[in-house]
Scaffold this motif. Structure first.
Motif, PDB file in Angstrom:
ATOM      1  N   GLU A 103       0.792   1.894  14.137  1.00  0.00           N
ATOM      2  CA  GLU A 103       0.571   1.751  12.700  1.00  0.00           C
ATOM      3  C   GLU A 103      -0.920   1.685  12.380  1.00  0.00           C
ATOM      4  O   GLU A 103      -1.410   2.370  11.470  1.00  0.00           O
ATOM      5  CB  GLU A 103       1.290   0.507  12.169  1.00  0.00           C
ATOM      6  CG  GLU A 103       2.803   0.624  12.162  1.00  0.00           C
ATOM      7  CD  GLU A 103       3.451  -0.517  11.405  1.00  0.00           C
ATOM      8  OE1 GLU A 103       2.731  -1.410  10.920  1.00  0.00           O
ATOM      9  OE2 GLU A 103       4.689  -0.517  11.295  1.00  0.00           O
ATOM     10  N   TYR A 104      -1.649   0.861  13.111  1.00  0.00           N
ATOM     11  CA  TYR A 104      -3.088   0.762  12.885  1.00  0.00           C
ATOM     12  C   TYR A 104      -3.780   2.076  13.213  1.00  0.00           C
ATOM     13  O   TYR A 104      -4.720   2.500  12.528  1.00  0.00           O
ATOM     14  CB  TYR A 104      -3.690  -0.363  13.730  1.00  0.00           C
ATOM     15  CG  TYR A 104      -3.166  -1.737  13.397  1.00  0.00           C
ATOM     16  CD1 TYR A 104      -2.603  -2.012  12.144  1.00  0.00           C
ATOM     17  CD2 TYR A 104      -3.222  -2.764  14.328  1.00  0.00           C
ATOM     18  CE1 TYR A 104      -2.117  -3.269  11.840  1.00  0.00           C
ATOM     19  CE2 TYR A 104      -2.743  -4.035  14.031  1.00  0.00           C
ATOM     20  CZ  TYR A 104      -2.186  -4.280  12.784  1.00  0.00           C
ATOM     21  OH  TYR A 104      -1.699  -5.531  12.488  1.00  0.00           O
ATOM     22  N   THR A 106      -2.549   5.107  12.983  1.00  0.00           N
ATOM     23  CA  THR A 106      -2.295   6.054  11.898  1.00  0.00           C
ATOM     24  C   THR A 106      -3.156   5.726  10.686  1.00  0.00           C
ATOM     25  O   THR A 106      -3.709   6.622  10.041  1.00  0.00           O
ATOM     26  CB  THR A 106      -0.807   6.026  11.506  1.00  0.00           C
ATOM     27  OG1 THR A 106      -0.025   6.437  12.625  1.00  0.00           O
ATOM     28  CG2 THR A 106      -0.533   6.952  10.332  1.00  0.00           C
ATOM     29  N   GLY A 107      -3.291   4.433  10.375  1.00  0.00           N
ATOM     30  CA  GLY A 107      -4.128   4.025   9.256  1.00  0.00           C
ATOM     31  C   GLY A 107      -5.568   4.458   9.439  1.00  0.00           C
ATOM     32  O   GLY A 107      -6.224   4.912   8.486  1.00  0.00           O
ATOM     33  N   THR A 169       3.505  11.230  14.280  1.00  0.00           N
ATOM     34  CA  THR A 169       3.853  10.432  13.103  1.00  0.00           C
ATOM     35  C   THR A 169       4.184  11.364  11.957  1.00  0.00           C
ATOM     36  O   THR A 169       3.414  12.280  11.640  1.00  0.00           O
ATOM     37  CB  THR A 169       2.687   9.524  12.683  1.00  0.00           C
ATOM     38  OG1 THR A 169       2.360   8.654  13.765  1.00  0.00           O
ATOM     39  CG2 THR A 169       3.051   8.690  11.461  1.00  0.00           C
ATOM     40  N   ALA A 298      -2.169   5.208   2.162  1.00  0.00           N
ATOM     41  CA  ALA A 298      -1.450   4.375   3.123  1.00  0.00           C
ATOM     42  C   ALA A 298      -0.362   3.553   2.449  1.00  0.00           C
ATOM     43  O   ALA A 298       0.765   3.451   2.953  1.00  0.00           O
ATOM     44  CB  ALA A 298      -2.434   3.459   3.854  1.00  0.00           C
ATOM     45  N   SER A 306       2.465  -2.574   5.257  1.00  0.00           N
ATOM     46  CA  SER A 306       2.435  -1.830   6.520  1.00  0.00           C
ATOM     47  C   SER A 306       1.121  -2.031   7.270  1.00  0.00           C
ATOM     48  O   SER A 306       0.088  -2.398   6.691  1.00  0.00           O
ATOM     49  CB  SER A 306       2.623  -0.331   6.251  1.00  0.00           C
ATOM     50  OG  SER A 306       1.525   0.186   5.513  1.00  0.00           O
ATOM     51  N   GLN A 308      -0.501   0.402   8.487  1.00  0.00           N
ATOM     52  CA  GLN A 308      -1.372   1.485   8.018  1.00  0.00           C
ATOM     53  C   GLN A 308      -2.198   1.022   6.815  1.00  0.00           C
ATOM     54  O   GLN A 308      -3.394   1.331   6.703  1.00  0.00           O
ATOM     55  CB  GLN A 308      -0.542   2.707   7.618  1.00  0.00           C
ATOM     56  CG  GLN A 308       0.130   3.420   8.777  1.00  0.00           C
ATOM     57  CD  GLN A 308       1.510   2.849   9.115  1.00  0.00           C
ATOM     58  OE1 GLN A 308       1.845   1.736   8.724  1.00  0.00           O
ATOM     59  NE2 GLN A 308       2.321   3.633   9.825  1.00  0.00           N
TER      60      GLN A 308
END
Length: 343
Positions: A103-104, A106-107, A169, A298, A306, A308
């Motif tokens: 998640e991080y 992708t962010g 993703t 995001a 999230s 992200q």
């Protein structure tokens, strides 16, 4: 350098502390500030960004932007740094330093895709960069942002990881949200700045406009910056304080990214013999990111709670102090490598 400019680092640290304090003293403040949004960005932050950008864009001599559009070395270098090197570097850093935190990761990739169109004008102005060049490069980034953001998002989140045998993703980005972000955070202050200069010079002349009017509105940009920082930290203070280890993990690749992008871009501009003003502009436009767009994308794609979204939020919280420090580095480089520079 004015008193406000001279102690800018102190004011920014104080604004960060004040934002965190307000967030802690008034638990419901974040919800209240986030109740009204402009393009998925909190209204107070949107106001701060507009106040921050208007005086800087009012300083631009729009009749001189032709010399920038004719500088192919500058334009090509900026496009390559922003849309090839920047996203690729952030992708690499996210996978190297956050391999087990999708998640991080992708962010951060989303942050890397959102090229700066707002705060970069402040950093450029403080570092005595080329205002006309900054206006042109920011406008160029805005066009590419609308055209290329979704395609690059698909490439860096699905296609490239697939080629490398990594986890992919799935994400769909709203082109409308991207266009709205550009329209609000660049279009409005750009139009206001252009009309202000055009009308002001026509009514009273360039000498009055630049020697009397601009000094009066100039401090508004820094007041807007400090207000924006207070609002950011008040809105996101809980996320920062409740997950300090996660924030530190996200901060590391961001810190490395900003330093590499700025240092590499400055070195490239120096090698291309662009002169100090354009070199500083090239470096700051390449190093900065459009955090308001990254946060909006995001949140809109993955949700407000999230990982992200947290990565998007941490972006400006790291970018602001780092790029302030790089302003001082840039001014040092000016004295060291460009002693005869007039700007």
């Amino acid at each position: 350098m004015s008193f406000l400019d001279r102690y800018l680092a102190v004011w920014i640290m104080a604004a960060m502390a004040l934002g965190l304090l307000l967030g802690r003293l008034f638990p419901g403040l974040d919800d209240a500030l986030d109740a009204v949004e402009v393009g998925s960005v909190s209204l107070p932050i949107a106001i701060g960004l507009l106040l921050m950008m208007y005086p800087v864009l009012a300083k631009v001599r729009y009749t001189e932007t032709g010399r920038v559009t004719g500088d192919r070395k500058l334009l090509v270098a900026s496009l390559v740094l922003n849309w090839v090197v920047g996203p690729a570097l952030m992708f690499a850093l996210a996978w190297i330093l956050l391999p087990e935190l999708p998640e991080y990761r992708t962010g951060l990739v989303i942050v890397g895709l959102a090229r700066c169109i707002a705060m970069v004008l402040i950093w450029n102005d403080l570092s005595c960069g080329d205002r006309e060049a900054a206006a042109v490069l920011v406008a160029l980034n805005s066009v590419f942002q609308i055209v290329a953001f979704a395609a690059l998002g698909w490439f860096y989140l699905q296609t490239l990881p697939g080629w490398l045998g990594l986890e992919t993703t799935s994400a769909e980005f709203s082109m409308g949200a991207i266009a709205l972000s550009v329209l609000v955070f660049l279009g409005i202050p750009l139009l206001a700045g252009y009309l202000t200069r055009t009308i002001g010079e026509k009514a009273r002349g360039r000498d009055w406009y630049e020697s009397r009017f601009l000094p009066r509105i100039g401090p508004v940009a820094l007041y807007g910056l400090l207000f924006t920082i207070v609002m950011l930290f008040a809105l996101q203070g809980d996320a920062i304080i409740s997950a300090p280890l996660d924030v530190a993990r996200i901060a590391l690749p961001l810190l490395v990214y900003f330093v590499i992008m700025f240092g590499g871009s400055f070195a490239l501009g120096h090698r291309l013999r662009l002169g100090y003003a354009k070199t500083a502009t090239l470096a700051f436009t390449a190093a900065g990111n459009n955090f308001e767009l990254a946060i909006a994308v995001a949140i809109g794609t993955f949700g407000v709670t999230s990982g992200q979204a947290l990565a998007g939020v941490v972006g400006p919280l790291i970018e602001v102090p780092v790029l302030v420090a790089l302003v001082y580095v840039s001014l040092w480089a000016k004295r060291r490598f460009y002693p005869d520079s007039a700007n």
